[in-house]
Each structure stands twice: as structure tokens, then as C-alpha cells.
Design an enzyme around this catalytic site. Structure first.
Site, PDB file in Angstrom:
ATOM      1  N   VAL A 152     167.917 117.979 -59.178  1.00 62.06           N
ATOM      2  CA  VAL A 152     166.380 117.601 -58.529  1.00 62.06           C
ATOM      3  C   VAL A 152     165.842 116.315 -59.159  1.00 62.06           C
ATOM      4  O   VAL A 152     165.695 116.129 -60.219  1.00 62.06           O
ATOM      5  CB  VAL A 152     165.827 118.584 -58.567  1.00 62.06           C
ATOM      6  CG1 VAL A 152     164.572 118.801 -58.087  1.00 62.06           C
ATOM      7  CG2 VAL A 152     166.575 120.026 -58.307  1.00 62.06           C
ATOM      8  N   ALA A 153     165.570 115.196 -58.195  1.00 57.54           N
ATOM      9  CA  ALA A 153     165.000 114.011 -58.775  1.00 57.54           C
ATOM     10  C   ALA A 153     164.063 113.557 -57.643  1.00 57.54           C
ATOM     11  O   ALA A 153     164.493 113.658 -56.461  1.00 57.54           O
ATOM     12  CB  ALA A 153     166.019 113.078 -59.165  1.00 57.54           C
ATOM     13  N   ARG A 177     154.381 113.696 -57.648  1.00 54.55           N
ATOM     14  CA  ARG A 177     153.309 114.243 -57.406  1.00 54.55           C
ATOM     15  C   ARG A 177     152.616 114.148 -56.209  1.00 54.55           C
ATOM     16  O   ARG A 177     151.299 114.245 -55.694  1.00 54.55           O
ATOM     17  CB  ARG A 177     152.033 113.770 -58.392  1.00 54.55           C
ATOM     18  CG  ARG A 177     152.689 113.690 -59.680  1.00 54.55           C
ATOM     19  CD  ARG A 177     151.194 113.331 -60.726  1.00 54.55           C
ATOM     20  NE  ARG A 177     151.860 113.323 -62.077  1.00 54.55           N
ATOM     21  CZ  ARG A 177     152.433 114.483 -62.895  1.00 54.55           C
ATOM     22  NH1 ARG A 177     151.847 115.628 -62.403  1.00 54.55           N
ATOM     23  NH2 ARG A 177     152.652 114.161 -63.978  1.00 54.55           N
ATOM     24  N   LYS A 178     153.477 114.401 -54.827  1.00 53.99           N
ATOM     25  CA  LYS A 178     153.251 114.341 -53.637  1.00 53.99           C
ATOM     26  C   LYS A 178     153.761 115.791 -53.022  1.00 53.99           C
ATOM     27  O   LYS A 178     153.850 115.922 -51.799  1.00 53.99           O
ATOM     28  CB  LYS A 178     153.509 113.352 -52.738  1.00 53.99           C
ATOM     29  CG  LYS A 178     153.293 111.993 -53.461  1.00 53.99           C
ATOM     30  CD  LYS A 178     153.655 110.737 -52.675  1.00 53.99           C
ATOM     31  CE  LYS A 178     153.068 109.343 -53.049  1.00 53.99           C
ATOM     32  NZ  LYS A 178     151.569 109.365 -53.023  1.00 53.99           N
ATOM     33  N   LYS A 204     158.918 120.454 -54.481  1.00 50.49           N
ATOM     34  CA  LYS A 204     158.511 121.724 -53.933  1.00 50.49           C
ATOM     35  C   LYS A 204     159.273 121.750 -52.585  1.00 50.49           C
ATOM     36  O   LYS A 204     159.982 122.916 -52.360  1.00 50.49           O
ATOM     37  CB  LYS A 204     157.142 121.904 -53.613  1.00 50.49           C
ATOM     38  CG  LYS A 204     156.228 122.152 -54.849  1.00 50.49           C
ATOM     39  CD  LYS A 204     155.012 122.333 -54.516  1.00 50.49           C
ATOM     40  CE  LYS A 204     153.988 122.543 -55.892  1.00 50.49           C
ATOM     41  NZ  LYS A 204     152.699 122.512 -55.652  1.00 50.49           N
ATOM     42  N   ASN A 234     160.975 119.707 -70.778  1.00 49.70           N
ATOM     43  CA  ASN A 234     160.587 119.369 -69.380  1.00 49.70           C
ATOM     44  C   ASN A 234     159.383 120.278 -68.934  1.00 49.70           C
ATOM     45  O   ASN A 234     159.822 120.989 -68.364  1.00 49.70           O
ATOM     46  CB  ASN A 234     161.402 118.894 -68.494  1.00 49.70           C
ATOM     47  CG  ASN A 234     161.067 118.055 -67.109  1.00 49.70           C
ATOM     48  OD1 ASN A 234     159.956 117.859 -66.901  1.00 49.70           O
ATOM     49  ND2 ASN A 234     161.999 117.496 -66.615  1.00 49.70           N
ATOM     50  N   LEU A 235     158.192 120.169 -69.362  1.00 45.77           N
ATOM     51  CA  LEU A 235     156.956 121.149 -69.032  1.00 45.77           C
ATOM     52  C   LEU A 235     156.853 121.078 -67.659  1.00 45.77           C
ATOM     53  O   LEU A 235     156.434 122.306 -67.106  1.00 45.77           O
ATOM     54  CB  LEU A 235     155.944 120.972 -70.039  1.00 45.77           C
ATOM     55  CG  LEU A 235     156.221 121.013 -71.671  1.00 45.77           C
ATOM     56  CD1 LEU A 235     155.110 120.822 -72.289  1.00 45.77           C
ATOM     57  CD2 LEU A 235     156.812 122.446 -71.893  1.00 45.77           C
ATOM     58  N   GLY A 236     156.805 119.875 -67.225  1.00 45.49           N
ATOM     59  CA  GLY A 236     156.598 119.734 -65.757  1.00 45.49           C
ATOM     60  C   GLY A 236     157.355 120.535 -64.843  1.00 45.49           C
ATOM     61  O   GLY A 236     156.934 121.113 -63.761  1.00 45.49           O
ATOM     62  N   TYR A 263     158.812 125.161 -61.375  1.00 40.46           N
ATOM     63  CA  TYR A 263     159.662 126.470 -60.926  1.00 40.46           C
ATOM     64  C   TYR A 263     159.053 127.556 -61.074  1.00 40.46           C
ATOM     65  O   TYR A 263     159.152 128.560 -60.390  1.00 40.46           O
ATOM     66  CB  TYR A 263     161.190 126.279 -61.748  1.00 40.46           C
ATOM     67  CG  TYR A 263     161.843 124.970 -61.671  1.00 40.46           C
ATOM     68  CD1 TYR A 263     162.312 124.628 -60.097  1.00 40.46           C
ATOM     69  CD2 TYR A 263     162.462 124.413 -62.651  1.00 40.46           C
ATOM     70  CE1 TYR A 263     162.901 123.436 -59.963  1.00 40.46           C
ATOM     71  CE2 TYR A 263     163.222 122.954 -62.014  1.00 40.46           C
ATOM     72  CZ  TYR A 263     163.371 122.767 -61.033  1.00 40.46           C
ATOM     73  OH  TYR A 263     164.148 121.628 -60.827  1.00 40.46           O
TER      74      TYR A 263
END
Length: 291
Positions: free
Chosen positions: A199-200, A207-208, A212, A238-240, A245
Site C-alpha cells: 500500500v503506497a 492526505r486525500k 482509505k 509507522n504510526l500514521g 487501519y
């Protein structure tokens, strides 16, 4: 298909740090069939605005080459990747997971990834694997496609469109279960669980909500394949990605003490958490079987 970090190039995974801009971790595809022409109704128009990257004098790197001609549109379409997307998929993958590499190594990494995806690897009978792309600048209703819905070349549908748009994000989903714990004393491959990797999202499009949308599409595919759950590995640092998830309903699954579960093959100091989510709410025991 067996997963390898970069397909064919002899680059040590230990020398490559996992990048926080990738959502989780990476891995690679295959498949086969009739010829059909798909005509979608055109209902809206869009403009192409050029926003070339600043290129310093001298050799430009691979990401700058791709960014020379972006198609910019507010509409985001998530679909299965086609053969025509292969270079942009490789570029999105490498720029997210392996940033900072300059010419010529950045080109070598992208060509290597491209070869791995196009050539593909065999997958067990009855398994599925699909590469999804989030495309900017092309509506599903505007696209004219030539080719087959079923035939694949490596990870890609063998279809060509006259208006393909610009790949802004990628995701791979499969039912091969290479990174799921095996079942029983015979270590049988698990079934009914889809697995997400690679996933990239390109830096300019983060941030768009693109990640998701890719996850939503992967969940829809998993349901269509008859899966009861979907799983993935996420870098603990990778907290973001972890928040993304969890916000989508994934839960961390605790590895039983003494158990050895398969993990992605990346740098040895990277630590992962395994996360799962039910896609078939009729089976409430799907997550408990891993405890």
C-alpha cells in the site's frame, strides 16, 4: 506467487530501510482469457494542468521523469491495474518505500520492480491476486477500454484505455496466504482470508483519502472472493499507517507465545504487527482462531 522485495536485482534488504510513507509493507502477481471492448459513457470533462517538478541541471531521477506530465483532476477512481499502468505502479512503489535513491540506482530499482510485476510468479490453484490503483484524472464513465476482463500479464489486466489517468496510489490484495500462519500439524495454507500488501500513495497526493479508498476496494474484492476476513502487516513505527487501519476497523492480533508466524522480508530491524478485519460479519469467530 512467492514474494520478493525487488524481484531480480541483487540488493540486500538489510541495506534498505522501510519508509514511513508506505502504508504497511511491500511484497508482488499472476492470472488468464476473451476479447472484449468496453465503452463507458462520457459524462463530464476534465482539464490537464501541467505542474512539472523542478529539475536541477544534470541527470533527473526516475520520479522526476514521471512527474513531468501529471494529469490533475479532483476525481479519484480505484480500479484494477492494467498493463499500461505498470511503470507508474513501479514508480509509486519505489518512491514510497525506497526514497532518496538517485540516478542510476533509482531507475534500476524501478525497472527491477517492473520486471517482477510483469513477469509475475505462479500462484496456487484457486488463489487470487490483484494489484489495485487509485487513478487521478480519469473517470470510470469516461474510459474506453480494449482487451479482456480475465486475461492478465503478471499483476496487470491485459487492457488498454484511451484515457487512463495518472496513478496516485497502489495496493496489492491476494488469497495466497504466504504471510498468514499455517493451519494444523500439516501446516496447511489458510483459506478464506485476503491479505493486503504494497500500500503506497505518491507524496503529492497524500492526505486525500486515497489509501482509505484502496482499502475499501480491497475489502470489496475480498467479499467478492468469498473471504470472511482481510489481514495485513503494519510497521509498528509507522504510526500514521497504524491509525489508518484501526480507523478502518482492523484489530491487532496477538501472536501466541512461542509461535513463529511468517513476516514480510524487509530490513531485519523492522518490527510488524499483524492486523485483521472481518469482511463477513456472519462469521464472528474468524479473528478468534488466531489467538
Amino acid at each position: 506467487m512467492r514474494s520478493t522485495p525487488l524481484g531480480t536485482t541483487a540488493v540486500s534488504p538489510a541495506s534498505i530501510k522501510h519508509n514511513s510513507y508506505g502504508y504497511g509493507r511491500f511484497v508482488s502477481s499472476s492470472g488468464v482469457s476473451n476479447f472484449s471492448i468496453h465503452r463507458r459513457r462520457r459524462h463530464s470533462s476534465f482539464s490537464i494542468s501541467q505542474a512539472p517538478s523542478q529539475i536541477n541541471s544534470g541527470a533527473c531521477n526516475a520520479s522526476q521523469i514521471v512527474d513531468l506530465f501529471p494529469a490533475v483532476s479532483p476525481e479519484i477512481v480505484v480500479r484494477e491495474a492494467r498493463l499500461e499502468d505498470c511503470w507508474e505502479v513501479a514508480e509509486t512503489h519505489c518512491s514510497s518505500f525506497f526514497p532518496g535513491y538517485s540516478f542510476p540506482l533509482d531507475v534500476v530499482l524501478r525497472v527491477d520492480r517492473l520486471m517482477a510485476m510483469v513477469m509475475g510468479f505462479s500462484i496456487p490453484p484457486g488463489c487470487q491476486r490483484t494489484c489495485l490503483v487509485a487513478v487521478i484524472g480519469s473517470s470510470v464513465d469516461e474510459t474506453i477500454c480494449f482487451g479482456s476482463d480475465d486475461f492478465k500479464i503478471g499483476a496487470f489486466d491485459a487492457k488498454i484505455s484511451l484515457n487512463k489517468g495518472y496513478v496516485a496510489g497502489i495496493l496489492t490484495v491476494d488469497t495466497v496466504a504466504d504471510y498468514l500462519p499455517r493451519k494444523g500439524p500439516l501446516r496447511q495454507r489458510r483459506t478464506g482470508i485476503a491479505y493486503v500488501s504494497n500500500v503506497a500513495v505518491r507524496e503529492n497526493f497524500r492526505r486525500k483519502g486515497i489509501a482509505k479508498r484502496l482499502i475499501w476496494k480491497a475489502e470489496a474484492l475480498a467479499k467478492n472472493w468469498g473471504c470472511r476476513a482481510i489481514g495485513l502487516h503494519c510497521d509498528l513505527n509507522n504510526l500514521g499507517a497504524t491509525k489508518l487501519y484501526k480507523d478502518q476497523g482492523f484489530r491487532s492480533i496477538k501472536i501466541p507465545e512461542g509461535a513463529t508466524w511468517p513476516q514480510p522480508k524487509t530490513s531485519p530491524d523492522t518490527r510488524f504487527t499483524f492486523m485483521m478485519k472481518l469482511v463477513n460479519n456472519n462469521n464472528t469467530q474468524a479473528l478468534e482462531q488466531f489467538r
